[in-house]
Design an enzyme around this catalytic site. Structure first.
Site, PDB file in Angstrom:
ATOM      1  N   PHE A 122     -10.428   4.244  52.935  1.00  0.00           N
ATOM      2  CA  PHE A 122     -11.758   3.745  52.564  1.00  0.00           C
ATOM      3  C   PHE A 122     -11.809   3.546  51.055  1.00  0.00           C
ATOM      4  CE2 PHE A 122     -16.186   3.569  51.563  1.00  0.00           C
ATOM      5  CZ  PHE A 122     -16.768   2.947  52.666  1.00  0.00           C
TER       6      PHE A 122
ATOM      7  N   ASP B 297      -6.983   6.296  44.620  1.00  0.00           N
ATOM      8  CA  ASP B 297      -8.441   6.311  44.723  1.00  0.00           C
ATOM      9  C   ASP B 297      -8.917   7.758  44.819  1.00  0.00           C
ATOM     10  OD1 ASP B 297     -11.096   6.227  45.488  1.00  0.00           O
ATOM     11  OD2 ASP B 297     -10.844   4.576  46.896  1.00  0.00           O
TER      12      ASP B 297
ATOM     13  N   LYS C  52     -18.487   8.997  42.405  1.00  0.00           N
ATOM     14  CA  LYS C  52     -19.239  10.070  43.069  1.00  0.00           C
ATOM     15  C   LYS C  52     -19.615  11.228  42.131  1.00  0.00           C
ATOM     16  CE  LYS C  52     -17.741   8.930  47.729  1.00  0.00           C
ATOM     17  NZ  LYS C  52     -18.852   8.575  48.581  1.00  0.00           N
TER      18      LYS C  52
HETATM   19  C1  LIG Z   1     -12.315   7.084  48.554  1.00  0.00           C
HETATM   20  C2  LIG Z   1     -13.495   6.188  48.345  1.00  0.00           C
HETATM   21  N1  LIG Z   1     -13.339   5.062  47.647  1.00  0.00           N
HETATM   22  C3  LIG Z   1     -14.371   4.232  47.420  1.00  0.00           C
HETATM   23  C4  LIG Z   1     -15.632   4.506  47.899  1.00  0.00           C
HETATM   24  C5  LIG Z   1     -16.762   3.564  47.646  1.00  0.00           C
HETATM   25  O1  LIG Z   1     -17.665   4.122  46.740  1.00  0.00           O
HETATM   26  P1  LIG Z   1     -19.164   3.576  46.656  1.00  0.00           P
HETATM   27  O2  LIG Z   1     -19.840   3.941  47.937  1.00  0.00           O
HETATM   28  O3  LIG Z   1     -19.735   4.272  45.444  1.00  0.00           O
HETATM   29  O4  LIG Z   1     -19.080   2.098  46.482  1.00  0.00           O
HETATM   30  C6  LIG Z   1     -15.842   5.686  48.626  1.00  0.00           C
HETATM   31  C7  LIG Z   1     -17.163   6.000  49.179  1.00  0.00           C
HETATM   32  O5  LIG Z   1     -17.328   6.789  50.067  1.00  0.00           O
HETATM   33  C8  LIG Z   1     -14.745   6.537  48.869  1.00  0.00           C
HETATM   34  O6  LIG Z   1     -14.878   7.672  49.572  1.00  0.00           O
END
Ligand SMILES: Cc1ncc(COP(=O)(O)O)c(C=O)c1O
Length: 437
Positions: free
Chosen positions: A154, A241, A270
């Protein structure tokens, strides 16, 4: 639940308690019937205050927040972050973006100081998905066109990020997405090597150190090291990520610390908000950052790196460092994992597996439909948790690192009762006696 916030919730943000029915109706009319239906299923609760691990609803009900989609490693409204943001709000919340601005410079320096060595170039953005977008563009500006991410990974839902987020449910309505993206099984280095070897020097690999929305999936030991090695040999860039896993969530500053891997880029989000102002960032090695570093207009956004957001980020990094949040997350995570395992082992037919690292813990249920019931039972008992966007059977726990022992105890009691209520409703007769103390 009777206990209050770890630190006091502030005054109610609205002068009078909102009419919950009217709020739900406004959601239905203006924010989406689906969102309204979901809220109604959860009892139409309207949240109005927060502090520490607690969210307070209109009417005074308090909820222990073990969810928050991984944002609240510092809890809600951490006092040092609130104070910094308040000062900034009174001084200079948004910049001209013409002159220099000191808080962005300090926040970038603070992040670089706690990042893996060499990741000292910082590009601030407003959300996790935007961080992924910036990394994709930076990869392309470095001549890498073949993007590789993992199945069930994700990385956000903006169009480019969604191409990396390997979930057909979210992708299909928006196709065609970006070309040249491949998904490989998470944990399978040989599959990754095969993709990179087909186009040497053209790859950019984007991976989570532990998959969060994928259902708290831990890779096999040595995976990140092998991935970094494959990237080096085959001329690919490695983007890790850490939006969900970073800033202490896994009991280390970064998920990559478990193997001492240093990627070419790292995505942060986050928890960087300090639970107060949305902010995210891409950290990069200088050589990779060169296209953005040289031309500030190649990739820009009006609100990115605002003084207000950077004040939150700076205070959050300092609070995590100064309040020993990382070791606290490790110790608390170990205790919670133990407690969750003990409770789940009482119902072996209902729970398939409990797994986690630090304060990212997943409970995988054996059947469909159980997760929703457990979430509802926990809400009834004053505990908030999350599902996983890319794993329908995995309940996710991402509590703050600053929980008190009393809060841990309250959670355990609620979890035990919620599991028991669902198990009995599902036709499971008795908890396993050995673990039922
Ligand atoms: C690992 C990871 N990358 C990217 C994102 C996307 O972040 P955002 O919801 O702030 O766009 C998330 C969101 O849950 C995430 O868990």
């Amino acid at each position: 639940m009777t206990a209050g916030p770890t630190w006091a919730a502030g005054p109610a943000p609205v002068a009078t308690a909102p009419d919950c029915t009217a709020v739900l109706e406004r959601y239905r009319r203006h924010l989406g019937t689906g969102r309204a239906a979901l809220a109604a299923m959860l009892g139409g609760v309207v949240e109005v205050e927060s502090g520490g691990a607690w969210v307070v609803a209109a009417g005074g009900h308090r909820y222990l927040d073990f969810g928050g989609y991984g944002v609240f490693i510092l809890g809600h409204r951490h006092p040092k972050v609130v104070a910094a943001v308040r000062r900034q709000l009174d001084a200079h919340p948004l910049a001209t973006r013409v002159f220099l601005e000191p808080v962005a410079a300090l926040a970038a320096e603070a992040l670089a100081e706690v990042a893996p060595p060499g990741l000292d170039q910082v590009h601030f953005v407003n959300s996790g998905a935007e961080a992924t977008e910036a990394a994709i563009k930076l990869a392309r500006a470095n001549g890498r066109r073949t993007l590789v991410s993992a199945v069930a990974g994700f990385h956000g839902k903006t169009t480019g990020a969604l191409t990396l987020t390997a979930n057909g449910l979210y992708q299909r309505p928006f196709e065609p997405l970006l070309p040249g993206v491949q998904h490989v099984p998470y944990g399978d280095v040989e599959a990754l090597r095969a993709v990179l070897a087909a186009r040497p020097g053209d790859g950019c690999v984007v991976l989570e150190p532990v998959q969060g929305e994928g259902g708290v999936v831990l890779p096999p030991p040595g995976y990140l090291t092998a991935v970094a090695q494959a990237c080096r040999e085959l001329g690919a860039l490695l983007v890790v990520d850490e939006i969900q896993t970073g800033l202490g969530r896994l009991g280390t500053w970064w998920g990559v610390d478990a193997e001492g891997v240093v990627p070419d880029m790292m995505l942060v989000g986050k928890g960087l908000s300090g639970g107060v102002v949305p902010v995210a960032a891409v950290l990069s090695r200088a050589e990779v950052y060169e296209p953005f570093g040289r031309d500030p207009f190649l990739h820009s956004s009006t609100f990115a790196g605002s003084p207000l957001a950077c004040a939150a980020a700076l205070a959050a990094v300092h609070a995590i460092r100064d309040e020993n949040v990382v070791p606290r997350a490790a110790a608390l995570g170990a205790e919670l994992l133990d407690r969750v395992r003990t409770e789940c082992e009482r119902w072996p037919g209902m729970v398939a597996e409990v797994r986690g690292r630090g304060l990212l813990i997943g409970i995988e249920f054996a059947g469909d439909g159980v997760l929703g019931e457990v979430v509802l039972e926990l809400v009834d008992r004053g505990v908030l948790v999350n599902h996983s966007l890319n794993a329908a059977r995995v309940l996710r726990l991402t509590p703050p690192a600053l929980l008190t022992q009393a809060e841990v105890e309250m959670f355990t009691v609620a979890l035990r009762a919620a599991l028991e209520a669902v198990a009995l409703a599902q036709g499971f007769r008795e908890p396993v006696a050995a673990a039922a103390s």
